[in-house]
Design an enzyme around this catalytic site. Sequence first.
Site, PDB file in Angstrom:
ATOM      1  N   LYS A 189     100.305 -25.594  65.095  1.00 52.71           N
ATOM      2  CA  LYS A 189     100.401 -25.413  66.426  1.00 52.71           C
ATOM      3  C   LYS A 189     100.299 -26.819  66.942  1.00 52.71           C
ATOM      4  O   LYS A 189      99.269 -27.633  66.841  1.00 52.71           O
ATOM      5  CB  LYS A 189      99.360 -24.577  67.012  1.00 52.71           C
ATOM      6  CG  LYS A 189      99.529 -24.464  68.529  1.00 52.71           C
ATOM      7  CD  LYS A 189      98.205 -23.625  69.078  1.00 52.71           C
ATOM      8  CE  LYS A 189      97.018 -24.541  69.456  1.00 52.71           C
ATOM      9  NZ  LYS A 189      97.528 -25.509  70.450  1.00 52.71           N
ATOM     10  N   GLU A 265      88.719 -32.549  61.453  1.00 59.89           N
ATOM     11  CA  GLU A 265      88.440 -34.129  61.692  1.00 59.89           C
ATOM     12  C   GLU A 265      88.232 -34.201  63.347  1.00 59.89           C
ATOM     13  O   GLU A 265      88.968 -33.931  63.969  1.00 59.89           O
ATOM     14  CB  GLU A 265      89.929 -34.765  61.374  1.00 59.89           C
ATOM     15  CG  GLU A 265      89.743 -36.312  61.301  1.00 59.89           C
ATOM     16  CD  GLU A 265      89.950 -37.193  62.406  1.00 59.89           C
ATOM     17  OE1 GLU A 265      89.055 -38.031  62.756  1.00 59.89           O
ATOM     18  OE2 GLU A 265      91.136 -37.119  62.915  1.00 59.89           O
ATOM     19  N   CYS A 299      90.016 -41.202  67.502  1.00 60.47           N
ATOM     20  CA  CYS A 299      88.746 -40.813  66.964  1.00 60.47           C
ATOM     21  C   CYS A 299      87.753 -41.952  66.599  1.00 60.47           C
ATOM     22  O   CYS A 299      86.828 -41.900  66.417  1.00 60.47           O
ATOM     23  CB  CYS A 299      88.877 -39.703  65.814  1.00 60.47           C
ATOM     24  SG  CYS A 299      90.293 -40.218  64.702  1.00 60.47           S
ATOM     25  N   GLU A 396      81.246 -39.443  73.398  1.00 58.32           N
ATOM     26  CA  GLU A 396      82.774 -40.030  72.968  1.00 58.32           C
ATOM     27  C   GLU A 396      83.446 -39.952  74.474  1.00 58.32           C
ATOM     28  O   GLU A 396      83.557 -38.700  74.840  1.00 58.32           O
ATOM     29  CB  GLU A 396      83.429 -39.121  72.098  1.00 58.32           C
ATOM     30  CG  GLU A 396      84.835 -39.571  71.708  1.00 58.32           C
ATOM     31  CD  GLU A 396      85.564 -38.594  70.461  1.00 58.32           C
ATOM     32  OE1 GLU A 396      85.312 -37.608  70.524  1.00 58.32           O
ATOM     33  OE2 GLU A 396      85.991 -39.312  69.630  1.00 58.32           O
TER      34      GLU A 396
HETATM   35  P1  NAI Z   1      90.475 -29.809  71.824  1.00 60.35           P
HETATM   36  O1  NAI Z   1      89.736 -29.920  70.652  1.00 60.35           O
HETATM   37  O2  NAI Z   1      90.322 -28.809  72.932  1.00 60.35           O
HETATM   38  O3  NAI Z   1      92.071 -29.606  71.272  1.00 60.35           O
HETATM   39  C1  NAI Z   1      92.489 -29.877  70.035  1.00 60.35           C
HETATM   40  C2  NAI Z   1      93.363 -29.003  69.530  1.00 60.35           C
HETATM   41  O4  NAI Z   1      92.753 -27.810  69.451  1.00 60.35           O
HETATM   42  C3  NAI Z   1      94.480 -28.479  70.728  1.00 60.35           C
HETATM   43  O5  NAI Z   1      95.876 -28.115  69.777  1.00 60.35           O
HETATM   44  C4  NAI Z   1      93.900 -27.333  71.302  1.00 60.35           C
HETATM   45  O6  NAI Z   1      95.053 -26.277  71.691  1.00 60.35           O
HETATM   46  C5  NAI Z   1      93.344 -26.571  70.007  1.00 60.35           C
HETATM   47  N1  NAI Z   1      92.246 -25.771  70.430  1.00 60.35           N
HETATM   48  C6  NAI Z   1      91.621 -25.643  71.761  1.00 60.35           C
HETATM   49  N2  NAI Z   1      90.715 -24.694  71.648  1.00 60.35           N
HETATM   50  C7  NAI Z   1      90.906 -23.979  70.469  1.00 60.35           C
HETATM   51  C8  NAI Z   1      90.270 -22.741  69.940  1.00 60.35           C
HETATM   52  N3  NAI Z   1      89.289 -22.037  70.604  1.00 60.35           N
HETATM   53  N4  NAI Z   1      90.724 -22.507  68.757  1.00 60.35           N
HETATM   54  C9  NAI Z   1      91.647 -23.113  68.217  1.00 60.35           C
HETATM   55  N5  NAI Z   1      92.182 -24.088  68.432  1.00 60.35           N
HETATM   56  C10 NAI Z   1      91.823 -24.522  69.874  1.00 60.35           C
HETATM   57  O7  NAI Z   1      90.519 -31.380  72.557  1.00 60.35           O
HETATM   58  P2  NAI Z   1      90.964 -31.794  74.094  1.00 60.35           P
HETATM   59  O8  NAI Z   1      90.288 -30.680  75.148  1.00 60.35           O
HETATM   60  O9  NAI Z   1      92.182 -31.923  74.087  1.00 60.35           O
HETATM   61  O10 NAI Z   1      90.302 -33.014  73.989  1.00 60.35           O
HETATM   62  C11 NAI Z   1      88.556 -33.054  74.256  1.00 60.35           C
HETATM   63  C12 NAI Z   1      87.759 -34.324  73.462  1.00 60.35           C
HETATM   64  O11 NAI Z   1      88.187 -33.856  72.189  1.00 60.35           O
HETATM   65  C13 NAI Z   1      88.449 -35.646  73.847  1.00 60.35           C
HETATM   66  O12 NAI Z   1      88.029 -36.022  75.115  1.00 60.35           O
HETATM   67  C14 NAI Z   1      87.900 -36.029  72.594  1.00 60.35           C
HETATM   68  O13 NAI Z   1      86.660 -36.488  72.582  1.00 60.35           O
HETATM   69  C15 NAI Z   1      88.054 -35.160  71.395  1.00 60.35           C
HETATM   70  N6  NAI Z   1      89.425 -35.109  70.721  1.00 60.35           N
HETATM   71  C16 NAI Z   1      89.482 -35.910  69.457  1.00 60.35           C
HETATM   72  C17 NAI Z   1      90.441 -36.150  68.565  1.00 60.35           C
HETATM   73  C18 NAI Z   1      90.416 -36.732  67.267  1.00 60.35           C
HETATM   74  O14 NAI Z   1      91.431 -37.588  67.163  1.00 60.35           O
HETATM   75  N7  NAI Z   1      89.471 -36.542  66.565  1.00 60.35           N
HETATM   76  C19 NAI Z   1      91.781 -35.768  69.289  1.00 60.35           C
HETATM   77  C20 NAI Z   1      91.638 -34.944  70.540  1.00 60.35           C
HETATM   78  C21 NAI Z   1      90.571 -34.837  71.123  1.00 60.35           C
END
Ligand code: NAI
Length: 472
Positions: A189, A265, A299, A396
């Site tokens: 996804k 991650e 990250c 972060e």
């Molecule tokens: P998020 O963790 O909500 O989204 C990342 C992925 O997880 C997306 O594909 C989303 O659709 C999916 N997701 C969201 N809720 C879910 C659930 N309950 N069950 C399964 N999948 C789910 O991150 P978001 O809101 O885009 O960003 C928020 C913060 O997260 C950022 O400000 C940053 O601090 C961190 N982040 C870290 C990343 C990294 O590379 N480690 C990448 C993106 C965000």
Amino acid sequence: MSNLSVELKTPITGPYTQPTGLFINNEFVEGVEKKTFEVINPSTEEVICSVHEATEKDVDIAVAAARKAFDGVWRRTTPQKRGILLLKLADLCEKNLDLLAAVESLDNGKSITMARGDVGAVVGCIRYYGGWADKVEGKTIDVNPDMFHYTRREPIGVCGQIIPWNFPLLMLAWKIGPALATGNTVVLKTAEQTPLSGLVFAQLVKEAGFPPGVLNIISGFGKTAGAALASHMDVDKIAFTGSTPVGRTIMKAAASSNLKKVTLELGGKSPNIVFNDADIEEAISWVNYGIYYNHGQCCCAGSRIYVQEGIYDKFVAAFKKRAEENKVGDPFHPETFQGPQVSQLQFDRIMGYIESGKKDGATVVTGGERLGDKGYFIQPTIFADVRQDMKIMQEEIFGPVCAIAKFKDEEEVIHLGNDTEYGLAASVHTKDLNTAIRVANKIRAGTVWVNCKSNKDANPKTPSLPHLSRAH
Ligand code: NAI
Ligand code: MG
């Protein structure tokens, strides 16, 4: 054109056909509930197009396709053939590098130069795993002279993969490469903010000749499609990159469904440490790259910058000058370094952190405001004199905002560096090899760079010092 694709254009490749369906069994299809959602251009805040949305029922269909492909074809495909298919896919990505990069810039907002770098890394990653496919070996173990005891590596089965929006194609490559090379099938996804490049990539999966159902790519939201994948009883493994709270949810969902294997991650708040004896110009180059690369949406961004007291004032003044030189603007301009943040939500989060830094009394050295009045652009922002307990030093931010503080000696900076919930990465700048190795070993982080930052093979300006990195 049908309702499963739309004609779009990018400033560098001209018109192209953008698939909009869910990619299941090598075909683009509508979702069962026939829902769609809008994809936003973060440079203009305008709608690019709409794509089909996967809900729980579509996840069921995609998982069933992946299961059928696993049992019926993929587990009986020779490792050599898996490798050949991955190498073909890498070749196709290379051939379509400009288009993939342009779609990435359009949807995510990253500069075209960076996007080309990302796609180059996608090619390298898929090729690397293509090479691994037929080099997976087991062991024999001498447990008893009368017994032949051996291990055999086998695929896990159907892998669910959930990726974020900061490196849409590269995250996809990192996830599918090892899974497919080792004989698993996949339902991936993409992030709801950036579904477009994955769908263009899906066409190449079919063109490369992967059997239907081996790699399925769906667009959709986390709370619906993502959650369905994480709690699915027929998914054998879930891999996730994204925020820490969602990582926790994924682990719980795995635990309370079929105890599927989990890889997470998550976030970081990585220290970037500059000692008095560092080459100040080179250190600034890397510190700048470490925080502002990909608009700070990394990250491993070096977001906490600790500078030793002997060079603190000089460093802050020179870093201000360097940060103000970063070209922020249209991602398609060849000289742009920093484009817009990915979404309104991320923009608001980052501006909230900037407000909190100001309110807590940190010094705004440069930036601290939105840039322009259209698009999610934020000025490269430096806070100095930041106390360890301030929110901008602890949490972060995931944007072009860094926090600088002064330190006296090695002991103090190791304490400060390790004073965090995270432990992803770190960086040390010094000309003293002893200091470099001591600090790298004492900082609790998965990767520690020395005299560079976030260095894979990119150089911000061809530095001359040798670079080390320690990983564990
Ligand atoms: P998020 O963790 O909500 O989204 C990342 C992925 O997880 C997306 O594909 C989303 O659709 C999916 N997701 C969201 N809720 C879910 C659930 N309950 N069950 C399964 N999948 C789910 O991150 P978001 O809101 O885009 O960003 C928020 C913060 O997260 C950022 O400000 C940053 O601090 C961190 N982040 C870290 C990343 C990294 O590379 N480690 C990448 C993106 C965000
Ligand atoms: Mg977008």
